[in-house]
Design a protein around this motif. Structure first.
Motif, PDB file in Angstrom:
ATOM      1  N   CYS A 175       4.275   5.581  -5.453  1.00  0.00           N
ATOM      2  CA  CYS A 175       4.202   5.633  -6.920  1.00  0.00           C
ATOM      3  C   CYS A 175       3.257   6.755  -7.360  1.00  0.00           C
ATOM      4  O   CYS A 175       3.588   7.557  -8.243  1.00  0.00           O
ATOM      5  CB  CYS A 175       3.710   4.297  -7.478  1.00  0.00           C
ATOM      6  N   GLY A 214       2.208  -5.769  -8.318  1.00  0.00           N
ATOM      7  CA  GLY A 214       0.856  -5.905  -7.773  1.00  0.00           C
ATOM      8  C   GLY A 214       0.807  -6.841  -6.578  1.00  0.00           C
ATOM      9  O   GLY A 214      -0.203  -6.935  -5.899  1.00  0.00           O
ATOM     10  N   TYR A 251       3.932   1.437  -1.062  1.00  0.00           N
ATOM     11  CA  TYR A 251       4.586   1.491  -2.374  1.00  0.00           C
ATOM     12  C   TYR A 251       3.672   2.155  -3.403  1.00  0.00           C
ATOM     13  O   TYR A 251       4.096   3.042  -4.153  1.00  0.00           O
ATOM     14  CB  TYR A 251       4.975   0.075  -2.814  1.00  0.00           C
ATOM     15  N   LYS A 252       2.397   1.760  -3.417  1.00  0.00           N
ATOM     16  CA  LYS A 252       1.452   2.338  -4.378  1.00  0.00           C
ATOM     17  C   LYS A 252       1.239   3.832  -4.121  1.00  0.00           C
ATOM     18  O   LYS A 252       1.143   4.630  -5.051  1.00  0.00           O
ATOM     19  CB  LYS A 252       0.124   1.577  -4.339  1.00  0.00           C
ATOM     20  N   GLU A 253       1.196   4.208  -2.854  1.00  0.00           N
ATOM     21  CA  GLU A 253       1.071   5.637  -2.509  1.00  0.00           C
ATOM     22  C   GLU A 253       2.280   6.418  -3.023  1.00  0.00           C
ATOM     23  O   GLU A 253       2.142   7.510  -3.575  1.00  0.00           O
ATOM     24  CB  GLU A 253       0.977   5.816  -0.984  1.00  0.00           C
ATOM     25  N   PRO A 269       2.506   1.750 -10.521  1.00  0.00           N
ATOM     26  CA  PRO A 269       3.198   0.711  -9.757  1.00  0.00           C
ATOM     27  C   PRO A 269       3.667  -0.421 -10.673  1.00  0.00           C
ATOM     28  O   PRO A 269       2.926  -0.817 -11.573  1.00  0.00           O
ATOM     29  CB  PRO A 269       2.128   0.197  -8.785  1.00  0.00           C
ATOM     30  N   GLU A 327       0.836  -1.206   0.000  1.00  0.00           N
ATOM     31  CA  GLU A 327       0.000   0.000   0.000  1.00  0.00           C
ATOM     32  C   GLU A 327       0.873   1.260   0.000  1.00  0.00           C
ATOM     33  O   GLU A 327       0.613   2.213  -0.745  1.00  0.00           O
ATOM     34  CB  GLU A 327      -0.889  -0.043   1.248  1.00  0.00           C
TER      35      GLU A 327
END
Lengths: 311, 311
Positions: free
Chosen positions: A195, A205, A191-193, A202, A189
């Motif tokens: 990105c 997945g 990491y996605k933020e 990202p 989570e």
């Protein structure tokens, strides 16, 4: 020979461990195939007897680890990932088949902690912490050589210490728990933020793919580990004030990247550590990490070995 | 008779405690009058012998508590409020005068924790926390009946757990430590902030005057205690996850307002507590609070009593 049984949602692993902590033989049982705890334990007992027979070994003790297992009475209730949600006594089911052999039951984090003490880097240590970083975050607290159990044997639930009041919602119904930031899902989570903040899509997945990115030197994946190191470092510096451990061991899939996690954790830990502990506390990867597949079996078998030794 | 000696910056108190935890006789020595630890201990030893002689009592053990004292080797270094900043062995100085009598040395918070166990509400409890709320915040952690010491005997430094990252600067050189919000000075600071927010002049310039305001029902003083309860409640709920205590005892001048502090602490604690501990953990005032002046003497004498009992 001591037997270790690690019951998970998909598989239950049964291993035979010798006195030097080597998994001599092992087998796997598909947990999902069984309709009741009794059916599962029947097969696990059979597997233990078969491994013992094939290897002409004596069953000296059986240690079982299972999510949500209670060391005090050997029961399991509402275990994450298991089909059986009702309360049942794992200890009694095993004792039916092995009435004269020592049997010990505990949860995963406690078993791994005792595994570290019996077979890993914590041999002979009096005061240490063990933190498991996987799909959740768990822990074991050892003071003066003994694992701390406390109320309902629920000590060491460090993954649910709130590190960001009002932060990310957690499965426990509260917000901002440590595991929402440093367990596998929380890492992904973050990491996605990161990105999104950088206007990049990202590249991973799953947690595994994300960890591979970090190992490959991906800038945003590394920045994610830096952020995890910040959370963990401050958290561990705070935790040190409670029981003053000499060592902290990190374990589990999230820690498998080694120095990529350890370096920022140590840096933020030392920046935040109260001066009286400076240079006295070492943060290391668990000694059980090298034999990853066997760590749970070692931990489970260590449970009964430690109990026989009076730990 | 057991003797308890409580060494503080202004006074050192010497008390004679009977088997039922009553301070039968006591005396006070002005710490500031002495130029060296040896001079101070000479007078303290004389005071013990005088109290014993006057009461025709036998000295069975001597427990001494002092800020920054180390239970492992009985030394004191850089003690807050004491003139003597160099490292000296309190244990050795006392043993010179009492070579054949058990002597135990520890810091204030540990002594009070053992006092609670020996004479207070923690008799027979296996897992509890003790939190001292005074000019600073200290603590004692008891697991499975034993006080946790850890690295350099420095466990329980809970006042320096960071509860507000980047928050108020603390004497330890870091920021946002718990004691900057819930110890006496921190409370007064919060009170002044709340007064400023409300456009009112503070009605108290000392912690004692502020606590009196709260006891008298002053709205902003009570709101300050509500804020302290918020900090302490969340903090204690987090702390519960580490060692899973059954009881938490609050002690010290800040807790003397009783329910004015306890009610918001319990409310915020229960709101933030992980569900597996719900209804299992009691927060109470220390049982040593009623005999306030004697609490330190009781705690100090309990040190040696507990050691003789093998705790």
């Amino acid at each position: 020979m001591f037997f270790g049984v690690d019951i998970g949602g998909t598989n239950a692993k049964v291993g035979m461990v010798d006195g030097r902590g080597r998994v001599v033989d092992h087998d796997t049982v598909k947990t999902g195939l069984y309709q009741s705890p009794a059916d599962l334990v029947l097969t696990l007992a059979y597997t233990i007897l078969r491994l013992a027979k094939v290897n002409a070994a004596k069953v000296e003790g059986i240690g079982i680890c299972c999510p949500n297992a209670c060391a005090l009475d050997g029961t399991v209730e509402n275990a994450a990932n298991l089909k059986f949600k009702e309360k049942f006594s794992l200890l009694r089911l095993f004792r039916n088949y092995f009435p004269e052999i020592p049997v010990a039951v505990d949860n995963d984090a406690n078993a791994a902690t005792i595994g570290e003490q019996v077979y890993g880097k914590a041999k002979g240590l009096r005061d240490f912490l063990f933190v498991t970083l996987g799909t959740g975050v768990g822990g074991g607290v050892v003071c003066d050589g003994k694992l701390v159990y406390g109320l309902h044997a629920m000590a060491g639930e460090v993954g649910h210490i709130v590190v960001e009041p009002g932060g990310r919602p957690c499965g426990c119904g509260r917000r901002g728990c440590l595991e929402r930031y440093v367990a596998a899902w929380g890492a992904l989570e973050t990491y996605k933020e990161i990105c999104a903040e950088n206007g990049e899509a990202p590249k991973a997945g799953s947690f595994r793919a994300f960890a591979d990115l970090a190992l490959g030197g991906d800038r945003l994946a590394l920045r994610t580990y830096e952020e995890m190191g910040r959370h963990l470092g401050l958290f561990l510096a705070n935790l040190a004030c409670v029981t003053a451990p000499t060592h902290i061991f990190l374990f589990g899939g999230v820690a498998r990247v080694g120095e990529i996690l350890l370096e920022p954790v140590r840096r933020h830990f030392n920046e935040n550590l109260l001066c009286c502990y400076k240079n006295g506390i070492r943060i290391e990867l668990s000694g059980l990490m090298s034999s990853d597949a066997d760590a749970a079996i070692l931990g489970a078998s260590a449970l009964v070995r430690a109990r026989l030794a009076g730990c």
